[in-house]
Design a protein around this motif. Structure first.
Motif, PDB file in Angstrom:
ATOM      1  N   ARG A   1       0.823  -1.209   0.000  1.00  0.00           N
ATOM      2  CA  ARG A   1       0.000   0.000   0.000  1.00  0.00           C
ATOM      3  C   ARG A   1       0.861   1.265   0.000  1.00  0.00           C
TER       4      ARG A   1
ATOM      5  N   GLY B   1      -6.361  -3.436   3.894  1.00  0.00           N
ATOM      6  CA  GLY B   1      -5.028  -4.018   3.913  1.00  0.00           C
ATOM      7  C   GLY B   1      -4.818  -4.957   5.079  1.00  0.00           C
TER       8      GLY B   1
ATOM      9  N   ARG C   1      -0.234  -8.636   0.884  1.00  0.00           N
ATOM     10  CA  ARG C   1      -0.098  -7.257   1.353  1.00  0.00           C
ATOM     11  C   ARG C   1       1.345  -6.774   1.319  1.00  0.00           C
TER      12      ARG C   1
END
Length: 281
Positions: free
Chosen positions: A25, A258, A266
């Motif tokens: 992310r 997430g 992830r």
């Protein structure tokens, strides 16, 4: 103070950087980090004359994170990555738009790039609702200086403490950064103007086309929201109370999504394998 002749040690599983780093992310923070970097006159000039960012923006973002996570998670191989980076930057030199000679290995500029990744990581974790405690921020900053030594920087090139770092960062943003061609190029890419589709591993082409307006807004919110207010002024990015609320909602949503994803999806591969081997997963 560390003896500059003593080889720096790579980070290990006991580090804060290991615990909080490696998340895919983080690509959402890439735009803010790149803008902060290229707004520095030396970095901006080097990127304009020596980078293919406009042709391959996704690869450039991913390469930056892959390199950072190699420095954090690769153990002794972090020294090889640092050597590769220094070799890569040796030939990046020229004359900037102010008529000043520049070199990518100028310690001021080389440290600034590394510093932006630390600052942006703190802001990005806060965005996700995963704030790093003050004590851990202190530890992580010491680790960032350790990584700086691996990159070839000396203690005198880096503020001694986290408090001094924050003062330094604010001063550079206020007095050293500028709008320039590289800033404009990064902004255009973040607005997805004439930007190629990301590779399939990033997002399938059909999904990208269908979701492009949403992707553009997510990138805008994430980028502007993670920048210091002064940097928004330099880049001309508008920010409203409504934007702030949407930014916080976006962070909460991405944070929740997430945290529910399997670690192997992830995390970047190098981070996942390092954490799994160390028994952290």
């Amino acid at each position: 103070m560390t003896d500059p002749e003593t080889p720096p040690r790579p980070l290990g599983p006991d580090s804060v950087a290991w615990r909080v780093g490696g998340d895919r992310r983080a690509i959402l923070a890439g735009g803010a980090a790149l803008l902060l970097q290229v707004a520095h006159p030396v970095v901006g000039a080097g990127v304009k004359e020596h980078s293919n960012f406009r042709e391959e923006p996704w690869k450039r973002l991913d390469d930056t994170l892959q390199s950072l996570f190699s420095l954090i998670f690769a153990g002794d191989r972090a020294l090889d990555e640092a050597a590769r980076l220094r070799e890569l930057h040796k030939t990046i030199k020229g004359v900037d738009r102010h008529g000043e000679r520049y070199h990518a290995l100028n310690p001021e500029a080389y440290w600034w790039v590394h510093a932006t990744l630390f600052e942006t990581m703190l802001r990005y974790k806060d965005m996700l609702g995963e704030q790093i405690s003050e004590a851990d921020q202190d530890r992580m900053y010491a680790e960032w200086r350790q990584l700086g030594r691996i990159l070839g920087l000396r203690d005198r090139h880096m503020p001694d403490t986290l408090c001094a770092f924050h003062d330094y960062f604010a001063e550079v943003v206020e007095n050293r950064l500028e709008d320039n061609d590289s800033v404009r190029d990064v902004l255009a890419s973040l607005r997805l103007r004439d930007v190629p589709k990301p590779p399939v591993w990033f997002v399938p082409g059909v999904a990208w086309t269908l979701a492009k307006p949403l992707n553009r807004e997510v990138l805008r919110l994430a980028t502007a929201g993670l920048l210091p207010p002064r940097m928004r002024e330099i880049t001309g990015l508008k920010w409203t109370t409504g934007d702030e609320k949407r930014f916080r909602r976006l962070g909460k949503l991405i944070g929740l999504a997430g945290n529910r994803a399997p670690a192997r999806l992830r995390l970047y591969k190098i981070a996942y394998e390092a954490k799994r081997t160390a028994g952290l997963l």
